[in-house]
Design a protein around this motif. Structure first.
Motif, mmCIF file in Angstrom:
data_model
loop_
_atom_site.group_PDB
_atom_site.id
_atom_site.type_symbol
_atom_site.label_atom_id
_atom_site.label_comp_id
_atom_site.label_asym_id
_atom_site.label_seq_id
_atom_site.Cartn_x
_atom_site.Cartn_y
_atom_site.Cartn_z
ATOM 1 N N ALA A 12 1.041 -1.305 -0.033
ATOM 2 C CA ALA A 12 -0.040 0.033 -0.387
ATOM 3 C C ALA A 12 0.977 1.249 0.206
ATOM 4 O O ALA A 12 0.895 2.165 -0.513
ATOM 5 N N ARG A 13 2.039 1.487 0.971
ATOM 6 C CA ARG A 13 2.308 2.132 1.144
ATOM 7 C C ARG A 13 3.356 2.883 -0.496
ATOM 8 O O ARG A 13 3.452 3.983 -0.977
ATOM 9 N N THR A 14 3.874 1.272 -0.726
ATOM 10 C CA THR A 14 4.679 1.925 -2.644
ATOM 11 C C THR A 14 3.346 2.192 -3.733
ATOM 12 O O THR A 14 3.488 3.093 -4.185
ATOM 13 N N PHE A 15 2.447 1.777 -3.488
ATOM 14 C CA PHE A 15 1.710 2.857 -4.435
ATOM 15 C C PHE A 15 0.978 3.793 -3.941
ATOM 16 O O PHE A 15 0.745 4.633 -5.320
ATOM 17 N N GLU A 16 1.043 3.994 -2.928
ATOM 18 C CA GLU A 16 0.306 5.325 -2.824
ATOM 19 C C GLU A 16 1.473 6.345 -2.739
ATOM 20 O O GLU A 16 1.561 7.646 -3.455
ATOM 21 N N GLN A 17 2.744 6.188 -3.028
ATOM 22 C CA GLN A 17 4.007 6.768 -2.879
ATOM 23 C C GLN A 17 3.861 6.774 -4.532
ATOM 24 O O GLN A 17 5.171 8.331 -5.294
ATOM 25 N N MET A 18 3.908 5.779 -5.753
ATOM 26 C CA MET A 18 3.602 6.099 -7.230
ATOM 27 C C MET A 18 3.157 7.078 -7.448
ATOM 28 O O MET A 18 3.251 7.294 -8.281
ATOM 29 N N LEU A 36 -5.700 2.614 -0.955
ATOM 30 C CA LEU A 36 -6.835 2.458 -0.258
ATOM 31 C C LEU A 36 -7.657 0.750 -0.432
ATOM 32 O O LEU A 36 -7.695 0.489 0.739
ATOM 33 N N ASN A 37 -7.721 0.445 -1.334
ATOM 34 C CA ASN A 37 -7.866 -1.137 -0.179
ATOM 35 C C ASN A 37 -7.937 -2.138 -0.014
ATOM 36 O O ASN A 37 -8.136 -2.337 0.708
ATOM 37 N N LEU A 38 -5.934 -1.820 0.324
ATOM 38 C CA LEU A 38 -5.463 -2.248 1.048
ATOM 39 C C LEU A 38 -5.279 -1.883 2.559
ATOM 40 O O LEU A 38 -5.584 -2.782 3.374
ATOM 41 N N TYR A 39 -5.638 -0.907 2.779
ATOM 42 C CA TYR A 39 -5.859 -0.111 3.793
ATOM 43 C C TYR A 39 -7.059 -0.212 4.353
ATOM 44 O O TYR A 39 -7.715 -0.593 5.628
ATOM 45 N N THR A 40 -7.906 -0.415 3.357
ATOM 46 C CA THR A 40 -9.433 -0.858 4.097
ATOM 47 C C THR A 40 -9.643 -1.719 4.379
ATOM 48 O O THR A 40 -10.389 -2.635 5.177
ATOM 49 N N SER A 89 -6.114 8.576 5.122
ATOM 50 C CA SER A 89 -5.093 9.758 4.379
ATOM 51 C C SER A 89 -5.371 9.204 2.302
ATOM 52 O O SER A 89 -5.352 9.639 1.738
ATOM 53 N N GLY A 90 -5.821 8.362 2.561
ATOM 54 C CA GLY A 90 -6.224 7.206 0.740
ATOM 55 C C GLY A 90 -6.735 8.049 1.035
ATOM 56 O O GLY A 90 -7.139 8.667 -0.639
ATOM 57 N N LEU A 91 -8.519 8.066 1.478
ATOM 58 C CA LEU A 91 -9.364 8.727 0.778
ATOM 59 C C LEU A 91 -9.201 10.176 0.461
ATOM 60 O O LEU A 91 -9.474 11.174 -0.773
ATOM 61 N N LEU A 92 -8.827 11.210 1.347
ATOM 62 C CA LEU A 92 -8.405 12.927 0.805
ATOM 63 C C LEU A 92 -7.392 12.224 -0.751
ATOM 64 O O LEU A 92 -7.710 13.678 -1.757
#
Length: 755
Positions: A286-292, A313-317, A327-330
């Motif tokens: 999830a961290r990598t997806f978000e940074q990319m 966001l799917n992984l965080y959920t 954070s993902g929703l923002l």
């Protein structure tokens, strides 16, 4: 077969290694397996299973859980309370950290707490409080997490557990940071660092440096942040802690993303991805997806950014992590806003703020409030805009987030100008300018640019050390071979080997001198580049500042006195506004030109077909508006900077469309071939063409052949193209006939090819 004493000593040593977070060797794992196979004492087997679980946890979390389940079963059968409590607590840790299964983790934690409390094991009780704090924090209950961490600290201080005290301080710092209380967080971090330094516990020091880097970054103290990250990285590289290296690589990448230095950010992300391949986790993915996604967002590739944010966001959920869900929703709401999908943006951002209010996430709440305020301002709902912008400003002041406070003032000034409340608009604009100046003074400039210089010097020093290490190995190898041969060859050849050895020594001395010179030159070059970049940034800021002031006051005059201005007055205001905009564009283009890469930094194997396709997509509105067609040949793969090649083709294609003939639809043709040892590319158009006497001048910065009324721009695009090509040891030229179109060529050495 191991004796009982040997097994006991081994378990003590392994337990110590766990307490200090030392990495397990394969020999330790093999020894544990031998204990399990040969021991006749069941309590020893339980302890061995506990150690074995941690030994394999990095490589195989599922196997680690299986070992803990077996330890729980065996300890329960034996009424081995301490072993049972330890196994339950360890399983809880692994369930939340590796698998995100918080409810199951809480169940294990409560069982461990009950047993430790019954047998009066205060150390164990403190550990369970610590685990409970982490789980509740992941579920978004920061107040409860803080209470649990403080209770763990109280108990550890009571029993004088220095390691435990330091660890509690680290985690208290993390929690305070997530609550937006950065100064309090740094206070606990520094306390833990002092303890670890006294104990000589380097892994603990690395953890503290990494966390301090995160906090400094949030406070906008980028130089201090980079210093902390590099201190952490140095320790983790020395001990070979790949898991820790992955974490700090991600954080350094985040820092470079904040500075929009995407090539360096991608370099660190690629390193982290390689390290986590063997140990996949939802958190890491999830961290990598978000940074990319953030990189794609900066590059304005919003559809790809949206896809990656949704993956994260799917992984965080799945992990039920409310902090990261918010954070993902923002992030996703921000992308919807950029894409012009106002409805989905409002829905998503309101979901984000609801989650952040529930878990009292001040940092996330203020960011979302400012994003919502800006969105409502765009839609014309000024009352809602005012509500959220004021909330964001208040939270920013509360937690000392100056960057967000500045953004709030900027948007509030626009809001009150829209509401015709010009006095308020003027006051907020003044607050914005004052805060902006305080953030972007000389010290901040040095901090922002300095972190890049720190990084460059660190990388060069690391490469030189690696080279020195290779040379030492070569010397040792040569020395060993000489001895081996000396033992089997005749004595008469000894003189030859002595001569060779002396020659080698002389060569090594020369190499050492050369390395020293190279190291000195690298430092001088880094400092020179630092001064040049710092100068460009300072000049850019100092020139733009009076322009912003002129623009702000002109805007206020136009809005407040619009009814009192006659035709000529409005015309004069318009001329001032246009002049400010043109000057702002010129300064921005000059800064862009000065920052075109002067080195090979960021080179990688790039597919030019992919790059040109992305460029064409990014120019879609310009292409559609001009009813243009772009024809592209099959292009090669090159070893080059992705950013530079994108910039090169974007400028050439955009110019080909812009300088079209009246009444003629633009046709752009991109071709490729090889000539000898060179790749050759051409971008041909059917536009207005260029007179031969201007063939050299078109590549000069700010040299324009047409008026701004006829064709927009500052004349910097082709100068940037030339600089990019020259940096790749190539050349660029043009062939054209006025009224019949132009054909721009550039060639690059075949040695640039990666295939």
């Amino acid at each position: 077969m191991l004796s009982t004493l040997s097994r006991t000593l081994l378990l003590i040593l392994i337990s110590i290694s766990i307490g200090t977070h030392t990495l397990f060797s394969q020999a330790a794992v093999d020894s544990l397996l031998e204990i399990l196979n040969q021991s006749t004492t069941d309590t020893v087997k339980v302890d061995a299973l506990l150690q074995l679980a941690w030994a394999v946890e990095k490589e195989n979390p599922t196997a680690a859980i299986m070992h803990l389940d077996e330890a729980i079963r065996l300890a329960d059968t034996l009424d081995y309370d301490k072993g049972l409590a330890r196994a339950c607590n360890d399983k809880g840790v692994m369930l939340w950290y590796n698998m995100g299964e918080y409810d199951k983790a809480l169940e294990c934690n409560r069982k461990a707490f009950k047993i430790y409390d019954e047998i009066g094991d205060k150390h164990g009780v403190a550990n369970t409080y610590h685990t409970l704090a982490n789980i509740t924090e992941m579920k978004g209950d920061f107040d409860q997490a803080l209470t649990n961490h403080l209770e763990a600290l109280r108990i550890r201080e009571e029993i004088n557990d220095e390691y435990g005290i330091a660890w509690s301080c680290i985690n208290l710092g993390v929690t305070y940071s997530k609550m937006g209380q950065y100064d309090k967080a740094l206070e606990f971090k520094k306390r833990s660092l002092e303890i670890y330094e006294e104990l000589g516990q380097v892994d603990g020091m690395a953890n503290v440096y990494n966390n301090m880097g995160i906090i400094y970054s949030k406070k906008g103290m980028y130089k201090e942040s980079m210093e902390s990250y590099l201190s952490c990285l140095k320790i983790r590289e020395e001990v070979g802690d790949e898991k820790g290296m992955f974490a700090v690589y991600s954080n350094i990448a985040e820092l470079f993303i904040e500075q929009e230095d995407l090539e360096r950010a991608l370099s660190y992300l690629n390193r982290s991805l390689k390290l986590k391949t063997a140990r996949e986790s939802k958190v890491g993915m999830a961290r990598t997806f978000e940074q990319m996604a953030r990189i794609k967002e900066v590059q304005k590739e919003y559809e790809e950014a949206k896809r990656l944010y949704k993956e994260a966001l799917n992984l965080y959920t799945q992990m039920e992590n409310k902090l990261w869900i918010g954070s993902g929703l923002l992030s996703l709401g921000r992308i919807y806003n950029e894409l012009g999908d106002v409805n989905n943006a409002l829905i998503t951002l309101n979901q984000a703020i609801a989650v952040q209010e529930e878990i009292k996430d001040k940092q996330g709440n203020l960011e979302t409030a400012l994003e919502l305020g800006g969105l409502y301002l765009k839609t014309g709902d000024l009352n809602q805009a005012e509500r959220y912008l004021e909330r964001g400003r208040s939270l920013a002041v509360d937690i000392g987030a100056a960057v967000f406070e500045k953004n709030a003032y900027d948007k509030l000034a626009d809001l009150y100008a829209e509401k015709q409340e010009f006095e308020k608009a003027f006051l907020f604009r003044e607050e914005y300018e004052k805060l902006n100046d305080s953030l972007f003074n000389d010290a901040m400039t040095k901090s922002i640019i300095g972190l890049k210089a720190q990084y460059d010097i660190y990388e060069k020093e690391r490469q030189i050390q690696e080279l020195k290490q290779k040379d030492r190995i070569t010397e040792l190898t040569w020395y060993g071979v000489s001895i081996a041969l000396g033992g089997i060859i005749i004595l008469s050849l000894m003189g030859i080997f002595i001569m060779r050895f002396r020659t080698q020594q002389k060569s090594n001395r020369l190499l050492s001198v050369q390395k020293t010179e190279i190291e000195t030159k690298n430092r001088e070059l880094a400092l020179s580049n630092l001064e040049l970049e710092q100068f460009a940034h300072v000049v850019s800021h100092d020139l733009k500042q009076p322009l912003r002031t002129i623009a702000n006051y002109t805007d206020l005059i136009e809005k407040k006195y619009v009814d009192q201005l006659d035709k000529h007055g409005r015309e004069y205001v318009g001329l001032v506004t246009d002049g400010v905009k043109n000057m702002h564009t010129l300064i921005s283009d000059l800064l862009e030109y000065s920052q075109v890469a002067r080195s090979e930094t960021g080179k990688e194997l790039v597919d030019l077909n992919e790059i040109v396709n992305q460029v064409v997509q990014s120019l879609d509105s310009q292409i559609s508006e001009a009813d243009a067609e772009v024809e592209v040949a099959v292009l090669p793969h090159l070893e080059a900077s992705r950013t530079a090649m994108t910039q090169l083709f974007q400028n050439l294609i955009s110019n080909a469309i812009k300088f079209k003939q009246d009444g003629v639809d633009p046709r752009v043709k991109i071709e490729y071939w090889t000539e000898g040892k060179n790749h050759v590319f051409s971008v041909e158009d059917n536009g207005i063409g260029i007179s031969p006497r201007y063939f050299e001048k078109v590549f000069m910065a700010f040299h324009r052949l047409h008026t701004k009324e006829k064709y927009q721009g500052t004349g910097i695009g082709l100068a940037i193209c030339q600089k990019i090509v020259l940096n790749l040891n190539g050349k660029i030229w043009v062939e054209s006939t006025p009224g019949q179109g132009s054909r721009f060529f550039f060639s690059l050495p075949v040695s640039q090819s990666g295939i």
